[in-house]
Design a protein around this motif. Structure first.
Motif, PDB file in Angstrom:
ATOM      1  N   UNK A   1       0.834  -1.193   0.000  1.00  0.00           N
ATOM      2  CA  UNK A   1       0.000   0.000   0.000  1.00  0.00           C
ATOM      3  C   UNK A   1       0.874   1.250   0.000  1.00  0.00           C
ATOM      4  N   UNK A   2       0.521   2.220  -0.817  1.00  0.00           N
ATOM      5  CA  UNK A   2       1.276   3.469  -0.880  1.00  0.00           C
ATOM      6  C   UNK A   2       0.858   4.367   0.270  1.00  0.00           C
ATOM      7  N   UNK A   3       1.664   4.379   1.301  1.00  0.00           N
ATOM      8  CA  UNK A   3       1.390   5.223   2.453  1.00  0.00           C
ATOM      9  C   UNK A   3       2.521   6.229   2.578  1.00  0.00           C
ATOM     10  N   UNK A   4       2.200   7.481   2.575  1.00  0.00           N
ATOM     11  CA  UNK A   4       3.205   8.517   2.718  1.00  0.00           C
ATOM     12  C   UNK A   4       3.487   8.740   4.192  1.00  0.00           C
ATOM     13  N   UNK A   5       4.750   8.633   4.557  1.00  0.00           N
ATOM     14  CA  UNK A   5       5.183   8.745   5.944  1.00  0.00           C
ATOM     15  C   UNK A   5       5.721  10.161   6.161  1.00  0.00           C
ATOM     16  N   UNK A   6       5.230  10.832   7.189  1.00  0.00           N
ATOM     17  CA  UNK A   6       5.676  12.199   7.454  1.00  0.00           C
ATOM     18  C   UNK A   6       6.918  12.271   8.338  1.00  0.00           C
ATOM     19  N   UNK A   7       7.334  11.126   8.882  1.00  0.00           N
ATOM     20  CA  UNK A   7       8.537  11.078   9.712  1.00  0.00           C
ATOM     21  C   UNK A   7       9.671  10.452   8.911  1.00  0.00           C
ATOM     22  N   UNK A   8      10.754  11.176   8.744  1.00  0.00           N
ATOM     23  CA  UNK A   8      11.880  10.696   7.950  1.00  0.00           C
ATOM     24  C   UNK A   8      13.021  10.312   8.889  1.00  0.00           C
ATOM     25  N   UNK A   9      13.510   9.079   8.738  1.00  0.00           N
ATOM     26  CA  UNK A   9      14.607   8.594   9.566  1.00  0.00           C
ATOM     27  C   UNK A   9      15.911   9.331   9.208  1.00  0.00           C
ATOM     28  N   UNK A  10      16.821   9.478  10.183  1.00  0.00           N
ATOM     29  CA  UNK A  10      18.074  10.220   9.939  1.00  0.00           C
ATOM     30  C   UNK A  10      18.870   9.706   8.740  1.00  0.00           C
ATOM     31  N   UNK A  11      18.936   8.381   8.561  1.00  0.00           N
ATOM     32  CA  UNK A  11      19.697   7.823   7.437  1.00  0.00           C
ATOM     33  C   UNK A  11      19.064   8.205   6.101  1.00  0.00           C
ATOM     34  N   UNK A  12      17.737   8.159   6.047  1.00  0.00           N
ATOM     35  CA  UNK A  12      17.027   8.554   4.833  1.00  0.00           C
ATOM     36  C   UNK A  12      17.253  10.030   4.535  1.00  0.00           C
ATOM     37  N   UNK A  13      17.195  10.844   5.575  1.00  0.00           N
ATOM     38  CA  UNK A  13      17.398  12.287   5.400  1.00  0.00           C
ATOM     39  C   UNK A  13      18.796  12.581   4.872  1.00  0.00           C
ATOM     40  N   UNK A  14      19.775  11.827   5.341  1.00  0.00           N
ATOM     41  CA  UNK A  14      21.147  12.015   4.862  1.00  0.00           C
ATOM     42  C   UNK A  14      21.231  11.746   3.356  1.00  0.00           C
ATOM     43  N   UNK A  15      20.547  10.693   2.895  1.00  0.00           N
ATOM     44  CA  UNK A  15      20.532  10.372   1.469  1.00  0.00           C
ATOM     45  C   UNK A  15      19.809  11.460   0.680  1.00  0.00           C
ATOM     46  N   UNK A  16      18.685  11.940   1.209  1.00  0.00           N
ATOM     47  CA  UNK A  16      17.907  12.970   0.521  1.00  0.00           C
ATOM     48  C   UNK A  16      18.656  14.299   0.463  1.00  0.00           C
ATOM     49  N   UNK A  17      19.386  14.606   1.540  1.00  0.00           N
ATOM     50  CA  UNK A  17      20.109  15.883   1.594  1.00  0.00           C
ATOM     51  C   UNK A  17      21.359  15.897   0.722  1.00  0.00           C
TER      52      UNK A  17
ATOM     53  N   UNK B   1      11.425   3.085   7.815  1.00  0.00           N
ATOM     54  CA  UNK B   1      11.404   2.619   9.194  1.00  0.00           C
ATOM     55  C   UNK B   1      12.800   2.121   9.533  1.00  0.00           C
ATOM     56  N   UNK B   2      13.244   2.379  10.763  1.00  0.00           N
ATOM     57  CA  UNK B   2      14.519   1.864  11.250  1.00  0.00           C
ATOM     58  C   UNK B   2      14.262   0.847  12.345  1.00  0.00           C
ATOM     59  N   UNK B   3      14.962  -0.286  12.258  1.00  0.00           N
ATOM     60  CA  UNK B   3      14.740  -1.385  13.182  1.00  0.00           C
ATOM     61  C   UNK B   3      16.069  -1.852  13.764  1.00  0.00           C
ATOM     62  N   UNK B   4      16.158  -2.056  15.079  1.00  0.00           N
ATOM     63  CA  UNK B   4      17.390  -2.609  15.644  1.00  0.00           C
ATOM     64  C   UNK B   4      17.540  -4.066  15.235  1.00  0.00           C
TER      65      UNK B   4
END
Length: 318
Positions: A38-54, A66-69
């Motif tokens: 399902x295409x769900x837009x997530x409004x919370x961006x994980x730090x690793x994802x943000x680094x790639x986007x930036x 999502x980040x998982x230990x």
């Protein structure tokens, strides 16, 4: 009479449509039927994802993450996005701090055997885990001979040499006896990397350079497909990427240039491409069940794991 006939016809048509809608609503997916996520837009961006986007332009439209230990020193981040050409992609990133006590890289051989063969990665983890060690995650390894299973490049397990040569144009990932991580083979300038093979404890072969000593490699392969890559920072943080491909409604994959740009965005010193396509596999151990679960969807029938020639594990030594 015609009015009565048309009224009856309309009632029958409405009943048929209602029945079809009810069937569609109640229909259950079979075990082998792929259902698009399902295409769900997530409004919370994980730090690793943000680094790639930036720091890159690979992610055209962010969808969710999502980040998982996973275990001591290791986190898995799953990212769903659309490329700039609007094609959907699902990417998995293991971030492993190799400064973590007792965390090591381990070469994985099919059936934990000296004789070359092929086996699924989850079963390989099962057979290679020995007393005193805990394989908490693994990725697929080197390109291999699909008849014999022999890997294309260097392959060591606990200082034992399985494949001692590096094919032309190939690289290898090495974990040395002192815990140092290195990538060997000829660099992008054709100069042999100074990796002392007598000090190698574990090694798995790699393919093309993505990042060579902090510099992006020049790449010409623009095929969009599943990818697996390995890179590390000067501070001994490892990034292992697995990207699903060849599944149009779920994940199409990335080009080598995309893969390179993601690794550069993560700040790695060195990175190489590994075996891709149907071989792309990431497994993580379910500690409670004592088994390794596939995290991604290899593009084979029923999203089944492919039999591969070797793997690269992340192991905690007890």
């Amino acid at each position: 009479m015609n009015k009565i006939f048309n009224l009856k016809k309309s009632v029958l048509m409405l009943a048929l449509v209602a029945a079809l809608l009810a069937c569609k609503k109640d229909r259950k997916s079979g075990p082998d039927e792929e259902v698009p996520e399902e295409e769900v837009v997530d409004n919370t961006i994980e730090p690793l994802t943000k680094k790639i986007m930036d720091n890159s332009t690979v992610i055209g439209t962010f969808m969710s993450d999502v980040s998982l230990p996973v275990g001591n020193g290791i986190t898995q981040t799953q990212i769903r996005f659309k490329r700039r050409d609007k094609l959907p992609v699902k990417m998995f990133i293991l971030e492993a701090d190799m400064n973590t006590p007792k965390l090591e890289l381990l070469g994985l051989a099919p059936y934990n055997d000296w004789i070359p063969s092929m086996q699924t990665l989850s079963e390989m983890c099962r057979d290679n885990e020995v007393a005193g060690s805990n394989i908490i995650a693994a990725i697929n390894g080197d390109v291999f001979n699909t008849t014999s299973g022999v890997p294309s490049s260097l392959f060591y397990i606990n200082s034992r040499v399985y494949v001692g040569t590096v094919a032309t144009g190939r690289t290898f990932i090495a974990a040395l006896n002192d815990g140092t991580i290195a990538i060997g083979g000829k660099d992008t300038k054709g100069v042999e990397r100074p990796v002392d093979k007598t000090k190698i404890k574990n090694a798995v072969g790699g393919n093309q350079w993505l990042i060579d000593n902090g510099v992006k490699a020049v790449l010409t392969d623009l095929a969009i497909t599943g990818r697996t890559a390995f890179g590390y920072t000067a501070g001994k943080v490892v990034y292992a990427l697995v990207v699903d491909g060849s599944q149009a409604d779920y994940s199409n994959g990335l080009t080598l240039t995309d893969l390179r740009d993601i690794m550069a965005a993560l700040g790695v010193k060195d990175a190489v491409n590994m075996d891709g396509g149907a071989s792309c596999t990431l497994v993580v151990k379910d500690q409670s069940q004592g088994k390794w679960n596939v995290q991604n969807k290899p593009p084979l029938a029923g999203n089944a794991e492919r039999m591969i020639g070797n793997g690269l594990g992340f192991v905690i030594k007890n």
